[in-house]
Design a protein around this motif. Structure first.
Motif: not given
Ligand SMILES: [Zn+2]
Length: 321
Positions: A45-51, A60-67, A83-96
């Motif tokens: 997630a880009t920001t913590p409230e989205l995370g 328990d089906k997801v592991a969430v990281l905030n940028l 951040h690039i490493v985190t995004l490289n491993r992402a299955d989903a990206l939530i942005e505002g």
């Protein structure tokens, strides 16, 4: 005497070569049935409230990281190599969306080279989709530094918008991981139930201050104010993203005195000193508030706890006078 040694070595190599596939087979037999259930979706997630919403829906089906950190300005996040490493491993990206992350996210996503979160991919989730934005300018003019050129992107401060976004996240997760869809739907229903109950409390807590004006540093509280019948149209910033200027602040102080406005909201990354100067001149109080879980004590990772703390702080600030 060289030949036997050579043959022994070949034999060892052969044995070692044979051992690895055997081990791999053994491991896959051991883990085979369990692996799909253990594999969590890597959600960024880009920001913590989205995370926080992603964690509430994903369980328990997801592991969430905030940028962005909870204490960082979401318009100006420090882009880091991690951040690039985190995004490289992402299955989903939530942005505002609505250009909130325009200044920092696109190069990070490009650098990550991950087709799962590229623009248009099912794993790319824009929270602003399906949200009615306010303050959309008749003519977008980014050249003068206006960072709200696509409309106000701080819609998550209205809990009923967060409710819409949570449902959007559940729909998106179901598309990416259909096997866990029932769990996502059930987590969403539980979140909605908690939010609806809290909404009644928040509305009651702010009801005595209906129509009251609040001054804020940035136009972060437009949706919050509209939801709870408050007024928020005076800002310490001259324009979204443009720091306060002395003539502008003098004008704000004049308006506050004329209209009897008694509360200034300040967020963790905004200048408290500026707010204190204005408060002193206008005879107003300051309330510490935040847009992001973790921006206030006891709110880490919890959207409802954050809004709870904000409502309490604002009600207490408005109740002082
Ligand atoms: Zn903004």
């Amino acid at each position: 005497m060289e030949k036997p040694m050579e043959s022994t070595r070949s034999h060892d190599r052969l044995r070692a070569g044979a051992a690895f596939p055997a081990l791999a087979l053994l491991l896959s037999a051991l883990l085979g049935s369990a692996a799909p259930a253990l594999a969590k979706l890597n959600v960024v997630a880009t920001t913590p409230e989205l995370g926080a919403l992603a964690a509430a829906v994903g369980g328990d089906k997801v592991a969430v990281l905030n940028l962005a950190k909870p204490t960082e300005d979401p318009h100006f996040v420090d882009a880091r190599p991690t951040h690039i490493v985190t995004l490289n491993r992402a299955d989903a990206l939530i942005e505002g969306g609505a250009e909130l992350e325009l200044g920092w996210l696109p190069p990070l996503v490009e650098g990550a080279r991950n087709t799962k979160v590229a623009p248009g991919a099912p794993g790319r989730i824009a929270a602003s989709e399906g949200i009615q934005l306010v303050d959309i300018p008749a003519v977008a003019d980014r050249s003068r530094g206006d960072i709200h050129a696509a409309g106000n992107p701080h819609f998550m401060m209205d809990p009923l918008n967060a409710r819409i976004v949570a449902a959007h996240i559940a729909d998106s997760f179901c598309k990416i991981d259909a096997g866990s869809c029932a769990a996502f739907r059930s987590n969403l229903a539980a979140f909605e139930g908690r939010l609806d109950a809290k909404m009644k409390e928040w509305t009651a807590a702010l009801a005595p201050y209906k129509g009251a004006s609040i001054v804020t540093y940035h136009a972060t509280w437009r949706y919050f104010a509209a939801r709870f019948d408050l007024k928020s149209d005076i800002y310490l910033e001259s324009k979204p993203g443009i720091p306060p200027s002395p003539p502008h602040l003098a004008e704000v102080i004049g308006k506050m005195k004329a209209d009897g406005i008694k509360l200034i909201l300040i967020e963790p990354y905004q200048s408290r000193k500026v707010a204190e100067t204005v408060a002193e001149h206008a005879g107003a109080a300051i309330a510490s508030v935040a847009q992001f879980p973790g921006g206030l004590p006891g709110t880490d990772g919890d959207y409802l706890a954050l809004i709870d703390a904000d409502v309490k702080g604002i009600a207490a600030g408005l109740g002082r006078h």
